[in-house]
Design a protein around this motif. Structure first.
Motif: not given
Ligand code: CA
Ligand code: C2E
Ligand code: CA
Length: 777
Positions: A550, A605, A637, A667, A688
């Motif tokens: 990530e 993200n 995400e 997320d 997630k």
């Molecule tokens: Ca994240």
């Protein structure tokens, strides 16, 4: 037919009149002739003395030469003087205009008789062959009399001509006949010439006098015209002479000042006029100051203006202008209406037209006034909550009525309040309260007042309010600083959900200062493009291999106090810089991941603003292509909060990403609202589970169960489930027992720089193997 205006046609001038004018000068109209006649009155005393003296002299001469003829002429002269004296006496007495021609006739007759008598005496004395000495004296006296009578005073050319003839003709004849040749002839001609000169002098003097009379008459007529004009003028005015004495003042001016009339024979000066004006009686102070000021300007002959306030509060503008050549024109104007209109306009531009409350300008003036006086008071800023929805849902007409209603409620909440509408849905209240507690109590009362539902026909409308309070002079001694304090308090109040109230504290100012400071730093770093990226591996729980990393934005190591990723992202979002941040992170991350061995994928993200941007998908694909990564190696995400505001637009973007072969992960699942319905609607393929669901699972069976339920939910939807924020071996074990596919967290590896990433990957895999008891690959 008789035309009525025939009378106005002047009579034609006859040839005789033309000759008469040429010889004796222009005639006078009857009015002026009358005045001319009256002027002989002033010669009464000289004639009263000279008459008897001349008569006595004439009689003495006649007796001494023993001539009865001379005696007879002396009598004629005496009668002539009598007529002259009579005429002068009459002219002195108050007689009517119609008697004046008679007086003039008697005067002319007297002059002619006197002259004829004198001429006769000279003739008689010379004929009587009297001694030469006496002859000479008589001639000289007669000539002197002719000169005196014609050259000055009440001389008239016709009379002068008659006198000259009466005296000089007999005298000339007598001299030529009696005196020895050639002396007699020369003296005779001299006397004749002298007579002609006397007539011409008389004519000139008469012309000068008539011109003077004409001029005086013209100026009198002028004055009458001016008086009439001033009297009928709509404008109140007075004309003053050099010494400020009132020459003319019209009725309007007198009415304005409340004066009945002035004594025209002995007119007052203008300052006296004002000083005695009944309508100015009450404002003596202002009047005296004005007069003192005016005196100075009068001395300098400068135009001046003043304002006088009448007893009935009317306002008079006074303007005095010097007239070239002397004197002043002074104009008075009632400007009350005009001033009221200006005052009204002033009020108007200080008022909100909708609510009728003072507007921002008026509010600032009032605030500055109170601060200037050093008053202690509270400033409450009231911000309406959800007013936009009122407009959207019920229309602007209802919105306006609601705004008016709220303005009215605020103003009437307490009669001692000063309420103003600053802008849009923000109001300001100034209240004299004892302390902060009282201000807060008032604030709550205002919130309740605003919050009360209002009915407009069928529609019921309700809005909330937030209140920020600042206390003067404690929180600010300048309008600007006090308003800022209240504004910060309001801002803080609005951050709390629901109706709320907050008073200003110094911390709010600190926070806002550091926020402003941070904002500037974020702008700078993003403009310079120096943002760093950290990478945190995700490990496949069954193989113990790192399958993805990530990318997390990092404040650059520039020696300054680093800003957290949350903070950086929040500021970038608030200031519209999120696209720049995304491009910087994406470009670096794609290159870093491309350089890694194997086919580790990149998870990035995205904020809600990224998802709303139409360019995002294309830009990401470009970055991947540049780095040599296939779209299948990218996952984005997203957070639930991002989707709450604009799900439609976000879904389109997410669908495009999926279509391109990229992954989409939800997320922080379980940390927020976690709408299962939304989860079903969206095109996502990974979930997630928030690290917050792992906290407390070690010694709390229920917490562990919740974690398992969340994991089970993702699995049942066919999503790749990732446990993030895994910090310990226990948590890792729980994740495995919950059948989670991937794990990420400090237990495996913290986020690291690109340079350390290969090492971090090896360490994460080693950690996973050790904790999960897996064999090395
Ligand atoms: Ca994240
Ligand atoms: P996130 O996406 O939930 O990222 C995980 C955060 O948890 C990261 O914080 C990470 O450092 C931290 N973390 C990782 N493992 C553990 C652990 O075991 N325990 C604990 N307590 N924390 C762990 P970070 O880097 O400060 O990022 C904060 C948030 O900022 C991220 O939350 C993400 O929402 C956002 N963010 C970071 N970078 C970007 C970016 O480039 N774009 C966008 N839009 N948002 C980003
Ligand atoms: Ca997360």
């Amino acid at each position: 037919m008789n035309l009525s205006f025939d009378n106005n046609v002047p009579e034609p001038i006859t040839a005789w009149q033309k000759w008469r004018d040429r010889l004796f000068g222009p005639g006078l109209p009857p009015v002026l002739m009358g005045e001319f006649t009256r002027a002989i009155g002033s010669y009464y005393s000289p004639f009263l003395v000279a008459g008897p003296v001349a008569a006595a002299l004439a009689i003495a001469v006649a007796v001494s030469v023993g001539s009865t003829l001379a005696l007879a002429f002396a009598a004629v002269a005496l009668v002539g003087f009598g007529f002259i004296l009579l005429a002068c006496r009459e002219a002195l007495s108050p007689i009517g205009d119609d008697a004046l021609p008679g007086v003039e006739a008697r005067y002319a007759l007297g002059c002619i008789m006197g002259s004829a008598g004198l001429g006769g005496i000279v003739l008689a004395v010379l004929a009587a062959e009297s001694p030469m000495m006496l002859q000479t004296v008589v001639v000289m006296v007669a000539l002197a009399a002719l000169g005196v009578a014609n050259g000055t005073g009440p001389g008239r050319p016709q009379v002068a001509a008659a006198q000259a003839i009466c005296i000089s003709v007999p005298m000339t004849l007598a001299i030529i006949v009696q005196w020895p040749w050639p002396w007699g002839l020369a003296a005779g001609i001299g006397v004749l010439v002298y007579g002609i000169i006397c007539v011409s002098v008389a004519r000139r003097s008469f012309t000068t006098q008539t011109e003077l009379l004409h001029a005086r008459e013209r100026s009198r007529a002028e004055r009458v015209r001016m008086d009439v004009a001033v009297a009928h003028l709509n404008q109140a005015m007075a004309i003053l002479d050099e010494a400020l004495r009132v020459v003319v003042v019209n009725r309007r001016a007198l009415d304005l000042l409340g004066i009945e009339a002035i004594d025209t024979a002995n007119p007052p000066s203008f300052p006296e006029l004002l000083a005695g004006a009944p309508n100015l009686a009450r404002s003596s102070g202002n009047r005296e100051e004005f007069l003192a000021h005016a005196a100075m300007l009068v001395a300098a002959r400068q135009q001046f203006n003043g304002v006088l306030r009448l007893n009935d509060d009317r306002v008079i503008d006074l303007e005095c202008l010097p007239i070239p050549g002397g004197g002043w024109v002074s104009m008075l104007r009632d400007s009350t209406g005009e001033r009221n209109a200006i005052a009204e306009l002033n009020r108007e531009i200080r008022r909100c037209p909708l609510t009728g409350l003072p507007n921002r300008r008026a509010f600032i003036e009032e605030l500055e006034k109170r601060l200037g006086r050093g008053d202690e008071f509270a400033l409450l800023l009231v911000d309406l909550d959800g007013f936009k929805q009122v407009n959207d849902r019920h229309g602007h007409a209802v919105g306006d009525r609601m705004m008016t209603r709220i303005g009215f409620r605020l103003r009437t909440a307490d009669p001692a309040l000063f309420a103003a509408r600053l802008v849009g849905d923000e109001f300001a209240i100034l209240a004299e309260v004892a302390d902060v507690q009282a201000a807060e109590a008032l604030g709550h009362r205002l919130i309740d007042t605003v919050d009360t539902p209002a009915r407009f026909g069928e529609e019921e409308v309700q809005v909330g309010a937030a209140v920020g309070i600042a206390m003067a002079p404690g929180d600010g001694v300048l309008a600007e600083s006090l308003l800022r304090a209240a504004d910060l308090a309001l801002l803080a109040a609005k951050l709390r959900p629901g109706n709320s109230l907050r008073r200003f504290t110094p911390e709010l100012l600190q926070q806002s200062t550091s926020a402003a400071n941070n904002e500037a730093r974020v702008r700078m770093v993003l403009r310079a493009g120096t943002i760093d990226v950290a990478y945190q591996p995700m490990v496949d729980i069954t193989t113990g291999r790192v399958v993805s990393v990530e990318a997390l934005a990092r404040w650059p190591d520039d020696g300054s106090e680093p800003l957290s990723a949350d903070c950086l992202v929040a500021i970038a979002e608030a200031r519209g810089l999120v696209g720049r941040l995304r491009r910087l992170v994406m470009a670096q991350a794609a290159a870093t991941v491309a350089a890694l061995p194997g086919d580790i994928s990149l998870w990035v993200n995205a904020s809600v603003l990224d998802l709303r941007s139409e360019a995002m998908v294309d830009e990401m694909m470009d970055a991947l292509q540049t780095a040599g990564l296939s779209p299948g190696r990218l996952a984005v995400e997203i957070t639930e909060t991002a989707l709450m505001t604009d799900e439609g637009a976000c879904r389109t973007t997410l669908q495009r990403l999926c279509d391109m072969g990229a992954g989409v992960a939800m997320d922080d699942f379980g940390a927020g609202f976690s709408s299962l319905d939304r989860l079903r609607r969206l095109p996502i393929n990974a979930l997630k589970i928030s690290g917050s669901l792992l906290t407390g699972t070690a010694d709390n069976a229920v917490a562990a169960d919740i974690f398992r339920v969340a994991a089970g939910l993702g699995q049942s939807m066919g999503l790749v489930v990732v446990a993030e924020g895994v910090e310990s071996a226990e948590e890792l074990a729980l994740a495995r027992s919950a059948n989670i596919q991937r794990v990420q967290g400090f237990a495996l590896s913290p986020p690291v720089s690109a340079a350390l990433l290969p090492l971090s990957i090896l360490r994460a895999e080693a950690n996973a193997r050790a904790a999960l008891g897996l064999a090395a690959a």
